[in-house]
Design an enzyme around this catalytic site. Structure first.
Site, PDB file in Angstrom:
ATOM      1  N   HIS A 216       0.842  -1.202   0.000  1.00  0.00           N
ATOM      2  CA  HIS A 216       0.000   0.000   0.000  1.00  0.00           C
ATOM      3  C   HIS A 216       0.872   1.244   0.000  1.00  0.00           C
ATOM      4  O   HIS A 216       2.080   1.162   0.252  1.00  0.00           O
ATOM      5  CB  HIS A 216      -0.886   0.038   1.270  1.00  0.00           C
ATOM      6  N   ASP A 218       0.875   5.154   1.951  1.00  0.00           N
ATOM      7  CA  ASP A 218       0.234   5.832   3.083  1.00  0.00           C
ATOM      8  C   ASP A 218      -0.438   7.098   2.551  1.00  0.00           C
ATOM      9  O   ASP A 218       0.169   7.837   1.773  1.00  0.00           O
ATOM     10  CB  ASP A 218       1.274   6.184   4.156  1.00  0.00           C
ATOM     11  N   HIS A 273       4.836   0.149  -0.121  1.00  0.00           N
ATOM     12  CA  HIS A 273       5.612  -0.662   0.808  1.00  0.00           C
ATOM     13  C   HIS A 273       4.745  -1.766   1.390  1.00  0.00           C
ATOM     14  O   HIS A 273       3.515  -1.741   1.244  1.00  0.00           O
ATOM     15  CB  HIS A 273       6.223   0.217   1.915  1.00  0.00           C
ATOM     16  N   ARG A 283       8.200  -8.720  15.141  1.00  0.00           N
ATOM     17  CA  ARG A 283       8.563  -7.358  14.734  1.00  0.00           C
ATOM     18  C   ARG A 283       7.620  -6.396  15.434  1.00  0.00           C
ATOM     19  O   ARG A 283       6.402  -6.637  15.501  1.00  0.00           O
ATOM     20  CB  ARG A 283       8.420  -7.221  13.219  1.00  0.00           C
TER      21      ARG A 283
END
Ligand SMILES: C=C1C[C@]23C[C@@]1(O)CC[C@H]2[C@@]12CC[C@H](O)[C@@](C)(C(=O)O1)[C@H]2[C@@H]3C(=O)O
Ligand SMILES: O=C(O)CCC(=O)C(=O)O
Ligand SMILES: [Fe+2]
Length: 344
Positions: A216, A218, A273, A283
Site C-alpha cells: 500500500h 500511506d 511498501h 517485529r
C-alpha cells in the site's frame, strides 16, 4: 543497503487454521542486486538537497542523527510489548477498531488481512482516542506517557524534515508551508503500533513468505517509522522491484505519503511498501502518520507549478481523500480518481 527481490510474486491462500485468510508471497529470494538506501544525516548542512533527491527517486529514506533519544523508543517498545503479550481474550474486549483501537489480523474495513496485531490511535487530543485501551496494561499511565513522549519528539523531528524539504525544493516561503499542516492543532494525524508475531508455520512452506501488512501507500503527508531489529519491511522501487530494508532500531524510516506527492505535483513519490512476517522473530513497529487538518485543500504548492494546466490533480480536501480511502482496499491506487487524466 537493501536487497532486490524477485519481481514475479504469486499470492496463495492457505487452508490451515493458524494461517487462515492470511496471504503468502512465494519466491521472495534475494537476488545479488543491491540498492543503496538513502541515508539522511540531519547534522549535515546539505541534508535538504539529499532529502529532496531521496523523495524524488524513492519516496523513502532513513534518518540518522535525528536527536530523538533512544530511550523514548525503547521505553515505548517495552510498554507496547507488555500490551501485545496480554491474553488474547483481554485484548479482544478492547476491539474491533473503528478505525481506532486494537485490531488483530484485519486491516481496515474492506477485507484486508495480515499476520499482525495493532493499536491505532488518533494523535489529536480533541478527538476521543480510545485511551481506555490502556487500562488493560499493567501500568496504563506509564504506557500513556511513553506514547505521548515518543509522539512529541517524533512530531518535532517531522517538522524539521518538512522544513528541510521546503528549503530543498527551492527555498519555498514560508518554510513552514508543509510543517504547519502537522503542527496545526487540528492536524489529522494518527499513530500506530504494529506487532507481527513470529510465524513458525512458515517453516513448512519452503520459500513462502507470510504477508504481515499488505502492499500500500500511506495516504497522509509523511509517515515516520521506527521498528525493532526484526526485518520485514520492503519498499517498491520505480521499476517495480521489491527491496528489503535492513532494520535499524536506532534510526527512523520516512515514507512520502500520497498527500505530499500531490503537494509536489508528482515530483515526490508516494512509496509503495509492505511487511513480511518472520519465522522466528517478532517485529514491533511504531509509525507516526502526519496528516493535515480535515478541511485542508490538498493541492500542488503554487511555486511548484507555473501554469494551472500543469496541475496533475483535481481539487480535493484531506477529508474527501480520507473518506475515499476508507472505501478502498489496501493495495488500491487511491490517487487514481483524483488525477486530472481520470476525467471530470
Ligand atoms: C484498508 C485500509 C486500511 C487503511 C484504511 C484503508 O481503507 C486504506 C488505507 C489504509 C491505511 C494505510 C496507512 C495507515 O496504516 C492507515 C492507518 C491509513 O491512514 O491508511 C491505514 C488504514 C487503517 O488501517 O485504518
Ligand atoms: O509495520 C511496519 O513496519 C509498516 C506498517 C505500515 O506500513 C503501516 O502501518 O502503514
Ligand atoms: Fe504504511
Amino acid at each position: 543497503m537493501f536487497y532486490k527481490e524477485d519481481q514475479e510474486l504469486t499470492m496463495v491462500v492457505l487452508s490451515q487454521p493458524a494461517l487462515n485468510q492470511c496471504s503468502l508471497i512465494e519466491t521472495c529470494k534475494p537476488t545479488s542486486l543491491v540498492t543503496e538506501i538513502p541515508v539522511i544525516d540531519l547534522s549535515n548542512h546539505e541534508a535538504n538537497t539529499f532529502i529532496v533527491k531521496a523523495c524524488e527517486e524513492f519516496g523513502f529514506f532513513k534518518v540518522v542523527n535525528h536527536g530523538v533519544p533512544l530511550e523514548f523508543m525503547t521505553k515505548l517498545e517495552n510498554e507496547a510489548l507488555k500490551f501485545f503479550k496480554l491474553a488474547q481474550s483481554e485484548k479482544d474486549t478492547t476491539g474491533p477498531p473503528d478505525p481506532f483501537g486494537y485490531g488483530s489480523r484485519r486491516i481496515g474495513p474492506n477485507g484486508d488481512v495480515g499476520w499482525i496485531e495493532y493499536l491505532l490511535l488518533n494523535t489529536n487530543t480533541d478527538v476521543n482516542s480510545p485511551k481506555s485501551l490502556f487500562t488493560f496494561h499493567e501500568n496504563p499511565q506509564v504506557f500513556c506517557s511513553a506514547v505521548d513522549n515518543y509522539i512529541s519528539a517524533v512530531k518535532k523531528m517531522s517538522f524539521e524534515l518538512l522544513e528541510l524539504m521546503a528549503d530543498g525544493l527551492g527555498g519555498i516561503k514560508p518554510r513552514n508551508v508543509l510543517s504547519r499542516l502537522l503542527s496545526d492543532e487540528k492536524s489529522d494525524s494518527c499513530f500506530r503500533l504494529n506487532y507481527y508475531p513470529p510465524c513458525p508455520e512458515l517453516q513448512a512452506l519452503s520459500g513462502g513468505n507470510m504477508i504481515g501488512f499488505g502492499e500500500h501507500t500511506d495516504p497522509q503527508i509523511i509517515s515516520v517509522l521506527r521498528s525493532n531489529n526484526t526485518s520485514g519491511l520492503q519498499i517498491c522501487l520505480k521499476d517495480g522491484t521489491w527491496v528489503s530494508v535492513p532494520p535499524d532500531h536506532t534510526s527512523f524510516f520516512i515514507n512520502v505519503g500520497d498527500s505530499l506527492q500531490v503537494m509536489t505535483n508528482g515530483r515526490f513519490r508516494s512509496v509503495k511498501h509492505r511487511v513480511l512476517a518472520d519465522i522466528m522473530k517478532s517485529r514491533l513497529s511504531m509509525i507516526y502518520f502526519g496528516g493535515p487538518p480535515l478541511n485542508e485543500k490538498i493541492a500542488p504548492l503554487p511555486s511548484l507549478i507555473t501554469k494551472e494546466e500543469e496541475n496533475l490533480y483535481k481539487e480535493f480536501t484531506w477529508c474527501e481523500y480520507k473518506n475515499a480511502g476508507y472505501k478502498s482496499k489496501l493495495a488500491d491506487y487511491r490517487l487514481g480518481e483524483f488525477e486530472k487524466s481520470a476525467g471530470k
